[in-house]
Design a protein around this motif. Structure first.
Motif, PDB file in Angstrom:
ATOM      1  N   UNK A 241       0.841  -1.215   0.000  1.00  0.00           N
ATOM      2  CA  UNK A 241       0.000   0.000   0.000  1.00  0.00           C
ATOM      3  C   UNK A 241       0.863   1.246   0.000  1.00  0.00           C
ATOM      4  N   UNK A 242       1.902   1.215   0.891  1.00  0.00           N
ATOM      5  CA  UNK A 242       2.768   2.404   0.963  1.00  0.00           C
ATOM      6  C   UNK A 242       3.459   2.655  -0.360  1.00  0.00           C
TER       7      UNK A 242
ATOM      8  N   UNK B 183       4.147   5.631  -5.444  1.00  0.00           N
ATOM      9  CA  UNK B 183       4.035   5.745  -6.907  1.00  0.00           C
ATOM     10  C   UNK B 183       3.167   6.936  -7.284  1.00  0.00           C
ATOM     11  N   UNK B 184       2.057   7.126  -6.558  1.00  0.00           N
ATOM     12  CA  UNK B 184       1.182   8.266  -6.815  1.00  0.00           C
ATOM     13  C   UNK B 184       1.903   9.582  -6.551  1.00  0.00           C
TER      14      UNK B 184
ATOM     15  N   UNK C 217       4.584  14.651  -8.099  1.00  0.00           N
ATOM     16  CA  UNK C 217       5.778  15.511  -8.088  1.00  0.00           C
ATOM     17  C   UNK C 217       6.210  15.836  -9.505  1.00  0.00           C
ATOM     18  N   UNK C 218       6.156  14.798 -10.343  1.00  0.00           N
ATOM     19  CA  UNK C 218       6.595  15.027 -11.724  1.00  0.00           C
ATOM     20  C   UNK C 218       5.607  15.887 -12.498  1.00  0.00           C
ATOM     21  N   UNK C 219       4.437  16.119 -11.918  1.00  0.00           N
ATOM     22  CA  UNK C 219       3.500  17.037 -12.556  1.00  0.00           C
ATOM     23  C   UNK C 219       3.502  18.416 -11.928  1.00  0.00           C
ATOM     24  N   UNK C 220       4.619  18.802 -11.265  1.00  0.00           N
ATOM     25  CA  UNK C 220       4.605  20.145 -10.641  1.00  0.00           C
ATOM     26  C   UNK C 220       4.557  21.231 -11.690  1.00  0.00           C
TER      27      UNK C 220
ATOM     28  N   UNK D   6       2.236  16.016 -17.727  1.00  0.00           N
ATOM     29  CA  UNK D   6       2.913  14.996 -18.520  1.00  0.00           C
ATOM     30  C   UNK D   6       2.663  13.555 -18.056  1.00  0.00           C
ATOM     31  N   UNK D   7       2.569  13.369 -16.746  1.00  0.00           N
ATOM     32  CA  UNK D   7       2.454  11.995 -16.246  1.00  0.00           C
ATOM     33  C   UNK D   7       1.030  11.689 -15.821  1.00  0.00           C
TER      34      UNK D   7
END
Lengths: 440, 520
Positions: A113-114, A119-120, A125-128, A145-146
């Motif tokens: 779960x963690x 992953x989420x 973060x990569x969508x900042x 982008x992600x």
């Protein structure tokens, strides 16, 4: 001896007063506008230089603006990369924890779960964004982008190329009566049979199973054993589709970073093949660099962005592949399926220990990008301080060139005024006397 | 020896003295009254002693008083000629200096101005730079369009102002020509009057003064060569002279006749729509080189090629050249003489709506398609841009209607693709665009040329004015009225009159005595 007339004296006096007035006028203008020249013709050299310096100052100001923007953008990127590092570090810690044999299945489920959460987080973060623009998207800054999507593969059946086993159905389309025999071990399963006259029969088998493969493969069908007179059945295979889940896959700009890279072993080969075939156009391939460049000085530009695929990696072994492998491993799988570029499905071994190497390599990629960004940020800071110096220098040059020194200007006005007043008083005396005043 | 005396000769001598003194007083009074008359030459009395006659005996000769031969006008023709020669140069430089100063105001070349070309161009490049930082921002796009329009408007309005200025100069030329005609005619009339008056013995001094004053004014308008011819003798025996005036090789005034110039409209060539000047009688062209007229023609027609003066057409063609070259470089990425810029231009980029081939600058608000009209080869494209002038340059209608057509991207897709905009910014500051360098350098060199020429004209005008004043001072020194002198003369002649009056009364007493001697 030259003959002087009264009118000559008067004219000369007026001429001289006028000259002095002109001087006074120029001095007053210079003092009140604080500029040495009013028109280019007053001093063409100063005027040309003035135009040049103003241009420099304006250009330097523009560069300063660019540098400030670049710095902010890079700052946002830097924060994101730092957060991503933390995420990966946390994943690593969980991996170490999970590799301990002492864990039970429920513990592993907790950890899973963690990892799912991590992953989420990574995707978020990569969508900042910076001022509404997505920083990791290369040129496509208007949409995130992600994205994580639950992906399924649609498996379609094909009417051509089936061979029969115990059913007397041959390849081809000859109409007639066919019997269908089916054998199977489990599951309830429905076949729709249509005879040439158009009547349909459905048969449900309690023990039937059919194996379907796509296009060039063979379909084996067997009629249910419960069908009493299989010979009366006509059989057509009609196209249908079922969908099979592949997993929660992450796309980058709508494309798969590693198409069919890490897939659970529970996914059937058919499904995997179907998924691969349907998405060959959606495989991510690195194109030209999409570096967003800002002008930071005369002839110098800096790329301000970091592209997402450089951070996560593309192709096999990318960050999300690793996380997916981790999830599968925590689920208890010891193998996973992968499909290579020629379309061959391969099964790979999976162990939690082995994943540590993968996570380390992903961390390394992020660190490399981070240090590259750091170097660029240093350069931008250097540009900023150099531009500040340039701005001061050029503004000073510009001012020295075209502005008057107030003390000098005031003195000039005072001097001109004195001379003017003197010429007025002396002139008045000179022109007001003539011989007539002295004749009795 | 017996001395026989003519009885009343003494009285006559004294009376002659009275007349002479009285006449001298009149001339002096005349001078004083005219002390401030412009162009007045002082008059002096030419007084001689009356020849002695054999009054008493043939061996005792006594003078017979004084007489006035003539009232002379004191004037130095050589100084006048020198003045008229230099006045032409003064007129030329003054008119050039005035108009060049106006031209500077039109081109707004003051370093304190915020609306000069450098500022407008800086604003445009700043807007482009802002757009490169954020290509998808519609605020930045609007800013690029607005500042681009400002550049086009600046060129339009400056070209229009130059054209208006040229019309003003043209109008001035017509006025000047009619003034020349008027002066010429007046001088010829005065020549005639003077000839007639002198023949009948009248005093022509004031007429000659008027004539010289007219030539003064005429010499400022165009360069003149003045000669005197003697046409006869006056009643006093002095020469009567007429002035002949030549202007730039053609005769304007010859004796009593004056030729006229006329303005006609040129229909073709670089001066189409402007006035040409020719002699009315022969229709021969008149091309003055000096004076106000020469200066005005240099300003109106000078193209700056070769050794021609850099007049308004020079600056107009510089602006046109700028508009054309800049538009072509910005749009196509090509410089003069097909030099590739090394950067793509606006047409090579893609807009936010993936449009390509859009031109940013056009003329008369034409769209890109209308502008290019199907041109594809480099020579065709060059020909297209020959249509653009500073007066008609504008943004293309594609860009004004739709901001998304501003081509920021190099290829389609990617809303932050700013590669084309970076190219455009590089083009704006590329030193290969013009022979003098970047666009700003080009405009700077034009403005510095103007500044230098204007400065030079101003200085020439000042120094010429000073020189002219010097000559005028010398003229006035010779022919001006000095109140002090005339006042002294008043006293002198008054005393002489008083003395003569005294002599009259003395002679009167003598005659009375003589008569009473006879009367017993």
């Amino acid at each position: 001896m030259i003959r002087i007339t009264n009118s000559m004296m008067a004219k000369n006096t007026v001429w001289n007063i006028n000259q002095n007035m002109q001087r006074l006028n120029t001095a007053t203008n210079a003092e009140s506008t604080e500029k040495k020249i009013q028109l280019a013709s007053d001093d063409p050299i100063i005027a040309t230089r003035a135009l040049k310096y103003r241009n420099y100052v304006a250009t330097v100001e523009q560069y300063q603006k660019n540098v400030s923007d670049a710095s902010s953008w890079m700052s946002v990127t830097e924060n994101s990369l730092s957060d991503l590092k933390d995420v990966l570090q946390q994943a690593r810690n969980l991996t170490v924890e999970a590799s301990s044999d002492a864990l039970s299945d429920s513990d592993k489920a907790d950890i899973a779960d963690q990892v799912e959460q991590l992953k989420e987080s990574a995707v978020q973060i990569l969508n900042s964004t910076y001022a509404g623009r997505y920083v990791f998207g290369g040129y496509a800054t208007d949409s995130p982008p992600y994205a994580t999507t639950s992906t399924t593969a649609a498996i379609t059946t094909n009417t051509a190329g089936y061979i029969a086993d115990d059913i007397g159905v041959s390849n081809g389309l000859a109409t007639g009566n066919y019997s269908v025999a089916m054998s199977g071990t489990s599951g309830s399963y429905t076949l729709t049979l249509t005879d040439p006259a158009g009547a349909t029969y459905t048969a449900t088998s309690t023990d039937g199973s059919a194996t379907f493969t796509t296009a060039s493969g063979a379909v084996v069908l067997e009629a249910p054993t419960t069908v009493t007179s299989p010979g009366t059945l006509a059989f057509t295979v009609s196209s249908g589709s079922t969908s099979s889940s592949i997993g929660n896959l992450v796309t980058f700009k709508g494309k798969y970073l590693d198409l069919g890279g890490v897939v659970s072993s529970s996914v059937s080969d058919t499904a995997l093949n179907a998924f691969y075939a349907a998405n060959t156009a959606n495989a991510y391939s690195a194109g030209t660099d999409q570096a967003i460049k800002y002008n930071t000085g005369y002839g110098s530009q800096i790329a301000v962005n970091v592209e997402g695929q450089d951070v996560t990696g593309s192709g096999s072994g990318n960050l999300f592949d690793t996380l997916d492998k981790l999830l599968l491993a925590l689920n208890g799988d010891t193998t996973y399926k992968t499909i290579d570029s020629s379309g061959t499905i391969q099964t790979q071994n999976l162990s939690i220990d082995g994943l540590l190497t993968d996570i380390d390599s992903n961390l390394n990629t992020v660190l490399t990008q981070d240090s590259d960004l750091g170097a660029r940020q240093n350069y931008v800071a250097l540009c900023s301080s150099r531009l500040a110096n340039d701005s001061t220098t050029y503004t000073k040059l510009m001012s020295e060139n075209e502005d008057v020194d107030i003390a000098q200007a005031t003195m000039d006005v005072a001097t001109a005024e004195t001379v003017y007043n003197a010429s007025l008083s002396v002139g008045a005396k000179a022109i007001s006397q003539s011989l007539v005043d002295y004749l009795k | 020896m017996i001395v026989v005396i003519a009885t009343f000769s003494g009285l006559y001598t004294a009376v002659r003295g009275l007349y002479v003194s009285q006449a001298s007083e009149s001339v002096t009074t005349d001078n004083i009254s005219n002390a401030n008359t412009v162009g007045y030459s002082r008059q002096t009395v030419n007084q001689t002693a009356v020849g002695p006659a054999a009054t008493y005996t043939s061996t005792l000769q006594l003078g017979n008083g004084a007489q006035i031969n003539s009232v002379d006008r004191v004037r130095n023709f050589r100084l006048d000629q020198k003045y008229w020669q230099e006045n032409g140069t003064d007129g030329e430089w003054t008119s050039k200096s005035n108009y060049l100063t106006e031209l500077e105001a039109v081109l707004n070349d003051s370093s304190t101005s915020d609306s000069d070309f450098a500022s407008v161009m800086d604003d445009f490049t700043s807007a482009l730079s802002d757009l490169s930082d954020d290509p998808s921002s519609s605020a930045a796009r609007t800013s690029v369009r607005e500042t681009g329009e400002a550049v086009a408007n600046y060129l339009n309005s400056t070209a229009e102002n130059l054209s208006d200025l040229r019309s003003d100069v043209n109008g001035d030329i017509k006025t000047t020509v009619s003034e020349i005609n008027s002066y010429g005619k007046q001088i010829a009339d005065l020549n005639k009057q003077i000839t007639l008056a002198a023949a009948s013995g009248a005093n022509v001094n004031s007429l000659e003064d008027q004539r010289d004053a007219l030539v003064d004014k005429l010499s400022n308008l165009t360069s003149v060569q003045v000669t005197e011819t003697v046409v006869g003798k006056s009643a006093t025996g002095a020469d009567v002279k007429t002035l002949n005036v030549n202007v730039d090789g053609g005769t304007l005034v010859s004796g009593n006749d004056a030729r006229q110039l006329e303005c006609y409209e040129v229909t073709s060539g670089s001066q189409a729509g402007m006035y040409g000047i020719r002699w009315q009688d022969t229709q021969g062209e008149y091309s003055p080189t000096g004076g106000q007229l020469g200066g005005l023609l240099d300003l109106r027609d000078g193209t700056g090629t070769g050794s021609e003066y850099k007049g308004i057409p020079y600056y107009t063609s510089q602006l046109d050249d700028f508009a054309r070259t800049f538009a072509e470089a910005f749009n196509e990425g090509v410089y003069k003489n097909d030099t590739a810029s090394g950067y793509g231009g606006h047409a090579g980029g893609e807009g936010a709506d993936d449009s390509t081939g859009i031109r940013f600058f056009s003329y008369d608000g034409k769209s890109s398609t209308d502008l290019m009209n199907g041109a594809t080869t480099t020579s065709d494209i060059d020909a297209v841009y020959q249509n653009i002038t500073a007066a008609n340059i504008s943004l293309s209608s594609d860009v004004t209607d739709d901001l998304d057509k501003i081509a920021t991207a190099s290829t389609s897709g990617g809303s932050d693709n700013n590669e084309n905009i970076l190219n455009l910014i590089s083009i704006c500051s590329d030193s290969k665009m013009f022979d003098n360098g970047t666009p700003i350098d080009f405009m700077n060199s034009m403005i510095s040329t103007l500044g230098t020429d204007s400065d030079y004209a101003g200085k020439q005008s000042d120094s010429q004015a000073s020189f002219l004043k010097n000559i005028d001072d010398r003229r006035t020194s010779v022919s001006g009225v000095s109140v002090n002198e005339e006042t002294a003369n008043l006293t002198i002649y008054q005393q002489a009159y008083t003395a003569s009056a005294k002599a009259v009364s003395m002679w009167d007493e003598i005659y009375q005595e003589t008569i009473s001697m006879v009367n017993d």
